[in-house]
Design a protein around this motif. Structure first.
Motif, PDB file in Angstrom:
ATOM      1  N   VAL A   1       0.868  -1.175   0.000  1.00  0.00           N
ATOM      2  CA  VAL A   1       0.000   0.000   0.000  1.00  0.00           C
ATOM      3  C   VAL A   1       0.904   1.223   0.000  1.00  0.00           C
ATOM      4  O   VAL A   1       1.743   1.382   0.880  1.00  0.00           O
ATOM      5  N   GLY A   2       0.722   2.079  -0.987  1.00  0.00           N
ATOM      6  CA  GLY A   2       1.559   3.265  -1.100  1.00  0.00           C
ATOM      7  C   GLY A   2       0.788   4.541  -0.841  1.00  0.00           C
ATOM      8  O   GLY A   2      -0.448   4.561  -0.885  1.00  0.00           O
ATOM      9  N   PRO A   3       1.506   5.641  -0.576  1.00  0.00           N
ATOM     10  CA  PRO A   3       0.850   6.910  -0.263  1.00  0.00           C
ATOM     11  C   PRO A   3       0.074   7.497  -1.430  1.00  0.00           C
ATOM     12  O   PRO A   3      -0.806   8.323  -1.242  1.00  0.00           O
ATOM     13  N   ASP A   4       0.372   7.044  -2.652  1.00  0.00           N
ATOM     14  CA  ASP A   4      -0.339   7.571  -3.818  1.00  0.00           C
ATOM     15  C   ASP A   4      -1.495   6.672  -4.249  1.00  0.00           C
ATOM     16  O   ASP A   4      -2.168   6.961  -5.231  1.00  0.00           O
ATOM     17  N   ASP A   5      -1.724   5.573  -3.512  1.00  0.00           N
ATOM     18  CA  ASP A   5      -2.896   4.747  -3.777  1.00  0.00           C
ATOM     19  C   ASP A   5      -4.141   5.567  -3.465  1.00  0.00           C
ATOM     20  O   ASP A   5      -4.092   6.544  -2.725  1.00  0.00           O
ATOM     21  N   HIS A   6      -5.267   5.145  -4.018  1.00  0.00           N
ATOM     22  CA  HIS A   6      -6.511   5.891  -3.837  1.00  0.00           C
ATOM     23  C   HIS A   6      -7.501   5.129  -2.974  1.00  0.00           C
ATOM     24  O   HIS A   6      -7.537   3.904  -2.977  1.00  0.00           O
ATOM     25  N   LEU A   7      -8.281   5.898  -2.230  1.00  0.00           N
ATOM     26  CA  LEU A   7      -9.323   5.351  -1.368  1.00  0.00           C
ATOM     27  C   LEU A   7     -10.660   5.924  -1.801  1.00  0.00           C
ATOM     28  O   LEU A   7     -10.753   7.112  -2.154  1.00  0.00           O
ATOM     29  N   THR A   8     -11.684   5.098  -1.727  1.00  0.00           N
ATOM     30  CA  THR A   8     -13.025   5.606  -2.006  1.00  0.00           C
ATOM     31  C   THR A   8     -13.462   6.484  -0.840  1.00  0.00           C
ATOM     32  O   THR A   8     -12.871   6.438   0.251  1.00  0.00           O
ATOM     33  N   ILE A   9     -14.496   7.244  -1.051  1.00  0.00           N
ATOM     34  CA  ILE A   9     -14.995   8.101   0.024  1.00  0.00           C
ATOM     35  C   ILE A   9     -15.448   7.246   1.208  1.00  0.00           C
ATOM     36  O   ILE A   9     -15.244   7.621   2.366  1.00  0.00           O
ATOM     37  N   GLY A  10     -16.026   6.078   0.922  1.00  0.00           N
ATOM     38  CA  GLY A  10     -16.431   5.181   2.001  1.00  0.00           C
ATOM     39  C   GLY A  10     -15.248   4.708   2.832  1.00  0.00           C
ATOM     40  O   GLY A  10     -15.322   4.617   4.055  1.00  0.00           O
ATOM     41  N   GLU A  11     -14.134   4.411   2.164  1.00  0.00           N
ATOM     42  CA  GLU A  11     -12.926   3.987   2.885  1.00  0.00           C
ATOM     43  C   GLU A  11     -12.369   5.132   3.730  1.00  0.00           C
ATOM     44  O   GLU A  11     -11.922   4.922   4.859  1.00  0.00           O
ATOM     45  N   VAL A  12     -12.404   6.346   3.184  1.00  0.00           N
ATOM     46  CA  VAL A  12     -11.913   7.507   3.941  1.00  0.00           C
ATOM     47  C   VAL A  12     -12.791   7.734   5.170  1.00  0.00           C
ATOM     48  O   VAL A  12     -12.283   7.991   6.266  1.00  0.00           O
ATOM     49  N   ILE A  13     -14.087   7.617   5.015  1.00  0.00           N
ATOM     50  CA  ILE A  13     -15.009   7.773   6.148  1.00  0.00           C
ATOM     51  C   ILE A  13     -14.706   6.724   7.204  1.00  0.00           C
ATOM     52  O   ILE A  13     -14.621   7.035   8.403  1.00  0.00           O
ATOM     53  N   ARG A  14     -14.522   5.480   6.779  1.00  0.00           N
ATOM     54  CA  ARG A  14     -14.231   4.391   7.714  1.00  0.00           C
ATOM     55  C   ARG A  14     -12.903   4.617   8.442  1.00  0.00           C
ATOM     56  O   ARG A  14     -12.797   4.416   9.638  1.00  0.00           O
ATOM     57  N   ARG A  15     -11.901   5.105   7.726  1.00  0.00           N
ATOM     58  CA  ARG A  15     -10.567   5.298   8.318  1.00  0.00           C
ATOM     59  C   ARG A  15     -10.492   6.517   9.234  1.00  0.00           C
ATOM     60  O   ARG A  15      -9.743   6.543  10.187  1.00  0.00           O
ATOM     61  N   THR A  16     -11.256   7.567   8.921  1.00  0.00           N
ATOM     62  CA  THR A  16     -11.126   8.826   9.666  1.00  0.00           C
ATOM     63  C   THR A  16     -12.269   9.104  10.627  1.00  0.00           C
ATOM     64  O   THR A  16     -12.114   9.900  11.551  1.00  0.00           O
ATOM     65  N   GLY A  17     -13.423   8.511  10.376  1.00  0.00           N
ATOM     66  CA  GLY A  17     -14.592   8.815  11.191  1.00  0.00           C
ATOM     67  C   GLY A  17     -15.253  10.123  10.815  1.00  0.00           C
ATOM     68  O   GLY A  17     -16.170  10.591  11.493  1.00  0.00           O
ATOM     69  N   VAL A  18     -14.807  10.733   9.735  1.00  0.00           N
ATOM     70  CA  VAL A  18     -15.346  12.010   9.277  1.00  0.00           C
ATOM     71  C   VAL A  18     -16.488  11.731   8.298  1.00  0.00           C
ATOM     72  O   VAL A  18     -16.375  10.866   7.433  1.00  0.00           O
ATOM     73  N   SER A  19     -17.571  12.460   8.431  1.00  0.00           N
ATOM     74  CA  SER A  19     -18.740  12.245   7.575  1.00  0.00           C
ATOM     75  C   SER A  19     -18.460  12.687   6.137  1.00  0.00           C
ATOM     76  O   SER A  19     -17.573  13.509   5.879  1.00  0.00           O
ATOM     77  N   ALA A  20     -19.262  12.159   5.220  1.00  0.00           N
ATOM     78  CA  ALA A  20     -19.134  12.537   3.808  1.00  0.00           C
ATOM     79  C   ALA A  20     -19.355  14.033   3.625  1.00  0.00           C
ATOM     80  O   ALA A  20     -18.629  14.688   2.868  1.00  0.00           O
ATOM     81  N   SER A  21     -20.336  14.575   4.332  1.00  0.00           N
ATOM     82  CA  SER A  21     -20.606  16.015   4.179  1.00  0.00           C
ATOM     83  C   SER A  21     -19.424  16.850   4.668  1.00  0.00           C
ATOM     84  O   SER A  21     -19.102  17.879   4.072  1.00  0.00           O
ATOM     85  N   ALA A  22     -18.763  16.412   5.743  1.00  0.00           N
ATOM     86  CA  ALA A  22     -17.585  17.135   6.238  1.00  0.00           C
ATOM     87  C   ALA A  22     -16.447  17.034   5.222  1.00  0.00           C
ATOM     88  O   ALA A  22     -15.744  18.023   4.966  1.00  0.00           O
ATOM     89  N   LEU A  23     -16.260  15.864   4.628  1.00  0.00           N
ATOM     90  CA  LEU A  23     -15.210  15.714   3.609  1.00  0.00           C
ATOM     91  C   LEU A  23     -15.475  16.641   2.429  1.00  0.00           C
ATOM     92  O   LEU A  23     -14.552  17.292   1.928  1.00  0.00           O
ATOM     93  N   HIS A  24     -16.728  16.722   1.999  1.00  0.00           N
ATOM     94  CA  HIS A  24     -17.083  17.633   0.901  1.00  0.00           C
ATOM     95  C   HIS A  24     -16.801  19.083   1.303  1.00  0.00           C
ATOM     96  O   HIS A  24     -16.284  19.867   0.507  1.00  0.00           O
ATOM     97  N   PHE A  25     -17.133  19.426   2.539  1.00  0.00           N
ATOM     98  CA  PHE A  25     -16.887  20.777   3.042  1.00  0.00           C
ATOM     99  C   PHE A  25     -15.386  21.078   3.053  1.00  0.00           C
ATOM    100  O   PHE A  25     -14.957  22.137   2.589  1.00  0.00           O
ATOM    101  N   TYR A  26     -14.577  20.142   3.574  1.00  0.00           N
ATOM    102  CA  TYR A  26     -13.125  20.346   3.609  1.00  0.00           C
ATOM    103  C   TYR A  26     -12.562  20.490   2.195  1.00  0.00           C
ATOM    104  O   TYR A  26     -11.646  21.274   1.959  1.00  0.00           O
ATOM    105  N   GLU A  27     -13.148  19.751   1.284  1.00  0.00           N
ATOM    106  CA  GLU A  27     -12.693  19.845  -0.102  1.00  0.00           C
ATOM    107  C   GLU A  27     -13.036  21.216  -0.689  1.00  0.00           C
ATOM    108  O   GLU A  27     -12.210  21.840  -1.356  1.00  0.00           O
TER     109      GLU A  27
END
Length: 153
Positions: free
Chosen positions: A3-29
């Motif tokens: 697993v490398g730092p340039d691999d990609h994660l789906t939004i679901g994987e990011v939510i699972r890994r960080t505990g941050v909601s999809a709406s918060a991720l969209h806001f941060y983006e």
């Protein structure tokens, strides 16, 4: 599996890994704090190295650091690749200065509160609440003694 730092994660994987909601991720983006790309089927995917940015945003929020300050610091990081150790060192030096200033302000507030609560107002000459003729009014609004940099040696 590597697993490398340039691999990609789906939004679901990011939510699972960080505990941050999809709406918060969209806001941060939208605020430019994190970035995603479009993968297969036009699905939003995040480079794995965005997990570190998201983690720092979470910590900054807990410390009540404005997201605009975080964005300012993150502006020095690349978005098209994983930041190098050198990139993080450069950004951390900048952020360290801001955090040191916050710490000084908090320590001054703590000293003021301790002194004020403990003094019993026995000395009106030393009391920092004393403001004859509203002399502090000309220096700005709010708690000007606490907002201005400490000039004591």
């Amino acid at each position: 599996m590597h697993v490398g730092p340039d691999d990609h994660l789906t939004i679901g994987e990011v939510i699972r890994r960080t505990g941050v909601s999809a709406s918060a991720l969209h806001f941060y983006e939208r605020k430019g704090l994190i970035f995603s790309e479009r993968g297969g089927a036009n699905q939003r995917v995040f480079p794995r190295h965005m997990l570190r940015r998201i983690s720092l945003v979470i910590v900054a929020k807990r410390l009540r650091i404005p997201l605009s300050d975080v964005a300012e610091v993150f502006a020095g990081l690349p978005v098209d690749r994983a930041p190098t150790h050198k990139d993080w060192q450069r950004v951390s030096r900048r952020w360290k200065k801001q955090l040191e200033e916050r710490r000084r302000v908090i320590e001054r507030l703590e000293q003021e509160l301790t002194g004020c609560i403990g003094c019993g107002c026995l000395s009106m000459k030393a009391c920092l609440l004393l403001n004859p003729d509203d002399a502090l009014g000309g220096r700005g609004t709010g708690p000007v003694r606490l907002q201005q940099p400490d000039t004591t040696p």
